[in-house]
Design a protein around this motif. Sequence first.
Motif, PDB file in Angstrom:
ATOM      1  N   LYS A 118       0.677  -1.250  -0.110  1.00 30.95           N
ATOM      2  CA  LYS A 118      -0.124  -0.035  -0.092  1.00 30.95           C
ATOM      3  C   LYS A 118       0.796   1.287   0.292  1.00 30.95           C
ATOM      4  N   ASP A 138      -3.471   5.634  -0.537  1.00 29.41           N
ATOM      5  CA  ASP A 138      -3.555   6.317  -2.030  1.00 29.41           C
ATOM      6  C   ASP A 138      -3.876   5.075  -2.751  1.00 29.41           C
ATOM      7  N   GLN A 139      -4.561   5.360  -3.915  1.00 33.03           N
ATOM      8  CA  GLN A 139      -4.631   4.269  -4.965  1.00 33.03           C
ATOM      9  C   GLN A 139      -3.626   3.645  -5.750  1.00 33.03           C
ATOM     10  N   THR A 140      -3.378   2.529  -5.628  1.00 31.21           N
ATOM     11  CA  THR A 140      -2.043   1.839  -6.138  1.00 31.21           C
ATOM     12  C   THR A 140      -2.512   1.085  -7.490  1.00 31.21           C
ATOM     13  N   THR A 141      -3.526   1.273  -8.103  1.00 29.93           N
ATOM     14  CA  THR A 141      -4.102   0.390  -9.261  1.00 29.93           C
ATOM     15  C   THR A 141      -4.508   1.544 -10.325  1.00 29.93           C
ATOM     16  N   SER A 149      -7.907   8.833 -12.758  1.00 26.71           N
ATOM     17  CA  SER A 149      -8.319   8.794 -11.423  1.00 26.71           C
ATOM     18  C   SER A 149      -7.807  10.084 -10.751  1.00 26.71           C
ATOM     19  N   ARG A 151      -8.188  12.885  -7.364  1.00 28.96           N
ATOM     20  CA  ARG A 151      -8.413  13.157  -5.871  1.00 28.96           C
ATOM     21  C   ARG A 151      -8.117  14.582  -5.557  1.00 28.96           C
ATOM     22  N   TYR A 193     -11.249   9.595  -4.827  1.00 24.78           N
ATOM     23  CA  TYR A 193     -10.907   9.465  -6.253  1.00 24.78           C
ATOM     24  C   TYR A 193     -12.206   9.479  -7.308  1.00 24.78           C
ATOM     25  N   VAL A 232      -3.148   7.922 -12.282  1.00 31.34           N
ATOM     26  CA  VAL A 232      -3.851   8.408 -10.927  1.00 31.34           C
ATOM     27  C   VAL A 232      -3.083   9.581 -10.234  1.00 31.34           C
TER      28      VAL A 232
END
Length: 262
Positions: A118, A138-141, A149, A151, A193, A232
């Motif tokens: 993560k 945080d978004q990891t994909t 995406s 945020r 996001y 992202v």
Amino acid sequence: MHEPGPVTLMRRQSTRQLASPQQLLRLGAGLAVMLTLSGCQVVDVGFGNYAQVRFIQASQNAPGIDFYANSAALAYNVGFDQGTSYVPVNPAAYTVTADTAGSKTALATASQGMGAGKQYTVILGGSLATLQETILTDQTTAAPSGNISVRVIDEATKVSGVDVYLVSSTGKLASTALISNYTAMTFGTNSGYVNLPSGTYSIVVVPTGTVPTSTTTTYLTGPELGYNGGSVRTVVVMDAPNGTSSPGVSAYVAVDYDSPGS
């Protein structure tokens, strides 16, 4: 997920996107490296074995900041409108402190369990007398195919509520539909996001409730930036730099994820 690279201090230039840590150092899949951090902390950075954390200093009035996770110093002398690349750490529960640079005087603190695989963002914001530290996951994909995406985090203290637009290079502010998550934002607001079509956008910030026209006065009209499909980003809205004569804000764009090869 980002591959680990050297810790890099980054300064926003207008709303320029920051280089991805993947562009700083690419490691082969499954490569294991032993990285020793300050405070004698040893991290096995084999793929998926570590958490990653980065730091953004969004307080205009705060001095340079040293960031510590438990007893380990992870970033030094981070100034206003600056951030770091991701730093790998062992999965664990951490107390993160923001100290005056060169001292052990803690100005703010927050705690977070950080898990393997993560990524986290630590933001220091607020005025000097009321500093606040926030830790975000945080978004990891990758964003869905053909999308990005984004945020938005509001850390601005000198303006009241704001609406944030991402204006496409093929459109105009007056004809851009406002994304609901980016409306009526106040200090500390996290939009979460939001998925948008990939493309080139300018970040525009106006007072909440403004009906945009061709003559609208904005708090910020950023330069056009290209966002590739799958990418992202985190946008931190903060006070304009000292010396700005009229009310305004700036925007720091941090790279959360870039698809391989982008």
